[in-house]
Design a protein around this motif. Structure first.
Motif, PDB file in Angstrom:
ATOM      1  N   MET A   1       0.835  -1.182   0.000  1.00 17.00           N
ATOM      2  CA  MET A   1       0.000   0.000   0.000  1.00 17.00           C
ATOM      3  C   MET A   1       0.881   1.248   0.000  1.00 17.00           C
ATOM      4  SD  MET A   1      -3.088   0.994   2.540  1.00 17.00           S
ATOM      5  CE  MET A   1      -4.284   0.310   1.420  1.00 17.00           C
ATOM      6  N   VAL A   2       0.539   2.216  -0.848  1.00 20.48           N
ATOM      7  CA  VAL A   2       1.258   3.490  -0.875  1.00 20.48           C
ATOM      8  C   VAL A   2       1.189   4.092   0.518  1.00 20.48           C
ATOM      9  CG1 VAL A   2       1.262   5.833  -1.808  1.00 20.48           C
ATOM     10  CG2 VAL A   2       0.751   3.928  -3.307  1.00 20.48           C
ATOM     11  N   LYS A   3       2.319   4.577   0.967  1.00 18.17           N
ATOM     12  CA  LYS A   3       2.381   5.220   2.280  1.00 18.17           C
ATOM     13  C   LYS A   3       2.245   6.717   2.054  1.00 18.17           C
ATOM     14  CE  LYS A   3       5.727   1.785   2.636  1.00 18.17           C
ATOM     15  NZ  LYS A   3       5.713   1.635   1.254  1.00 18.17           N
ATOM     16  N   ILE A   4       1.176   7.324   2.600  1.00 14.49           N
ATOM     17  CA  ILE A   4       0.858   8.729   2.340  1.00 14.49           C
ATOM     18  C   ILE A   4       1.065   9.553   3.609  1.00 14.49           C
ATOM     19  CG2 ILE A   4      -0.955  10.336   1.639  1.00 14.49           C
ATOM     20  CD1 ILE A   4      -2.199   8.005   0.042  1.00 14.49           C
ATOM     21  N   TYR A   5       1.751  10.678   3.432  1.00 16.42           N
ATOM     22  CA  TYR A   5       2.029  11.593   4.541  1.00 16.42           C
ATOM     23  C   TYR A   5       1.696  13.013   4.098  1.00 16.42           C
ATOM     24  CZ  TYR A   5       4.762   7.561   5.948  1.00 16.42           C
ATOM     25  OH  TYR A   5       5.148   6.282   6.261  1.00 16.42           O
ATOM     26  N   THR A   6       1.330  13.850   5.051  1.00 15.87           N
ATOM     27  CA  THR A   6       1.031  15.255   4.782  1.00 15.87           C
ATOM     28  C   THR A   6       1.747  16.109   5.818  1.00 15.87           C
ATOM     29  OG1 THR A   6      -1.157  14.641   3.954  1.00 15.87           O
ATOM     30  CG2 THR A   6      -0.828  16.946   4.544  1.00 15.87           C
ATOM     31  N   VAL A   7       2.422  17.157   5.345  1.00 10.66           N
ATOM     32  CA  VAL A   7       3.095  18.088   6.249  1.00 10.66           C
ATOM     33  C   VAL A   7       2.861  19.520   5.775  1.00 10.66           C
ATOM     34  CG1 VAL A   7       4.889  16.460   6.978  1.00 10.66           C
ATOM     35  CG2 VAL A   7       5.320  18.001   5.059  1.00 10.66           C
ATOM     36  N   GLU A   8       3.062  20.454   6.687  1.00 11.71           N
ATOM     37  CA  GLU A   8       2.908  21.879   6.399  1.00 11.71           C
ATOM     38  C   GLU A   8       4.222  22.564   6.729  1.00 11.71           C
ATOM     39  OE1 GLU A   8       0.724  25.535   5.714  1.00 11.71           O
ATOM     40  OE2 GLU A   8      -0.294  23.611   5.820  1.00 11.71           O
ATOM     41  N   GLY A   9       4.756  23.315   5.780  1.00  9.48           N
ATOM     42  CA  GLY A   9       5.937  24.129   6.023  1.00  9.48           C
ATOM     43  C   GLY A   9       7.256  23.442   5.729  1.00  9.48           C
ATOM     44  N   TYR A  10       8.266  24.278   5.564  1.00  9.10           N
ATOM     45  CA  TYR A  10       9.584  23.816   5.142  1.00  9.10           C
ATOM     46  C   TYR A  10      10.270  22.923   6.177  1.00  9.10           C
ATOM     47  CZ  TYR A  10      14.345  23.850   3.439  1.00  9.10           C
ATOM     48  OH  TYR A  10      15.585  23.459   3.001  1.00  9.10           O
ATOM     49  N   GLU A  11      10.271  23.332   7.430  1.00 10.66           N
ATOM     50  CA  GLU A  11      10.954  22.532   8.461  1.00 10.66           C
ATOM     51  C   GLU A  11      10.332  21.150   8.592  1.00 10.66           C
ATOM     52  OE1 GLU A  11      11.344  24.765  12.093  1.00 10.66           O
ATOM     53  OE2 GLU A  11      12.282  26.429  11.039  1.00 10.66           O
ATOM     54  N   ASN A  12       9.001  21.086   8.577  1.00 13.63           N
ATOM     55  CA  ASN A  12       8.333  19.783   8.657  1.00 13.63           C
ATOM     56  C   ASN A  12       8.627  18.944   7.417  1.00 13.63           C
ATOM     57  OD1 ASN A  12       7.164  20.333  11.172  1.00 13.63           O
ATOM     58  ND2 ASN A  12       5.452  21.383  10.212  1.00 13.63           N
ATOM     59  N   PHE A  13       8.728  19.602   6.257  1.00 11.68           N
ATOM     60  CA  PHE A  13       9.087  18.897   5.024  1.00 11.68           C
ATOM     61  C   PHE A  13      10.470  18.256   5.146  1.00 11.68           C
ATOM     62  CE2 PHE A  13      11.881  19.756   1.343  1.00 11.68           C
ATOM     63  CZ  PHE A  13      11.550  18.646   0.573  1.00 11.68           C
ATOM     64  N   THR A  14      11.480  19.039   5.539  1.00 11.61           N
ATOM     65  CA  THR A  14      12.840  18.491   5.601  1.00 11.61           C
ATOM     66  C   THR A  14      12.941  17.365   6.634  1.00 11.61           C
ATOM     67  OG1 THR A  14      13.557  20.255   7.116  1.00 11.61           O
ATOM     68  CG2 THR A  14      13.958  20.597   4.766  1.00 11.61           C
ATOM     69  N   GLU A  15      12.248  17.518   7.736  1.00 12.53           N
ATOM     70  CA  GLU A  15      12.257  16.475   8.767  1.00 12.53           C
ATOM     71  C   GLU A  15      11.622  15.186   8.243  1.00 12.53           C
ATOM     72  OE1 GLU A  15       9.893  15.927  12.900  1.00 12.53           O
ATOM     73  OE2 GLU A  15      11.065  17.788  12.720  1.00 12.53           O
ATOM     74  N   LYS A  16      10.481  15.303   7.563  1.00 18.70           N
ATOM     75  CA  LYS A  16       9.784  14.120   7.052  1.00 18.70           C
ATOM     76  C   LYS A  16      10.585  13.448   5.939  1.00 18.70           C
ATOM     77  CE  LYS A  16       6.376  12.393   8.060  1.00 18.70           C
ATOM     78  NZ  LYS A  16       6.203  11.219   8.951  1.00 18.70           N
ATOM     79  N   VAL A  17      11.209  14.217   5.061  1.00 18.24           N
ATOM     80  CA  VAL A  17      12.016  13.623   3.986  1.00 18.24           C
ATOM     81  C   VAL A  17      13.184  12.836   4.582  1.00 18.24           C
ATOM     82  CG1 VAL A  17      13.626  14.161   2.107  1.00 18.24           C
ATOM     83  CG2 VAL A  17      11.357  15.130   2.093  1.00 18.24           C
ATOM     84  N   ARG A  18      13.847  13.395   5.579  1.00 14.67           N
ATOM     85  CA  ARG A  18      14.949  12.658   6.238  1.00 14.67           C
ATOM     86  C   ARG A  18      14.440  11.344   6.817  1.00 14.67           C
ATOM     87  NH1 ARG A  18      16.983  17.656   7.941  1.00 14.67           N
ATOM     88  NH2 ARG A  18      15.730  17.561   9.823  1.00 14.67           N
TER      89      ARG A  18
END
Length: 130
Positions: A1-18
């Protein structure tokens, strides 16, 4: 199953990508949708984003059983945040976003922007390509 995530803002983006980079295996991929933030009614201020989202959701449903995809929906902020030339999404050397919506194959180099994100065949190609 595709794993789907949602974030708001740059800091949350970089943290989630890591975090996702640490989780993913060799044959897995991260696909990221950058779009304008949503109002309390759930609608983005960006009309191209509103147009693209149903197309992308349709493709996500086609791939829902694919366990090799991480899908990350990133809200870049309100219109004033996005339009600032110093917006971190614009200045980050790995991103250099100039338009939204932007659908990006992380570490793959493939990218769709604006009306391309509303073209079902282009979106599907981005999901398929190795």
């Amino acid at each position: 199953m595709v794993k789907i995530y949602t974030v708001e803002g740059y800091e949350n983006f970089t943290e989630k990508v890591r975090e996702l980079e640490n989780l993913m295996g060799e044959d897995e991929k991260i696909i990221i949708l950058f779009s304008g933030s949503r109002s309390d009614e759930g609608v983005s201020w960006c009309p191209d984003c509103v147009k693209a989202e149903p197309v992308i959701e349709t493709i996500l449903k086609k791939y829902e059983d694919n366990e090799s995809i991480y899908f990350l929906h990133v809200s870049v902020g309100e219109r004033t945040v996005w339009k600032n030339p110093h917006c971190e999404f614009r200045t980050d050397p790995k991103l250099r976003l100039t338009s939204i919506p932007a659908l990006v194959r992380w570490k793959g180099g493939q990218r769709l922007i604006e009306e391309e994100c509303s073209d079902e065949s282009l979106v599907e190609l981005l999901f398929e390509e190795e």
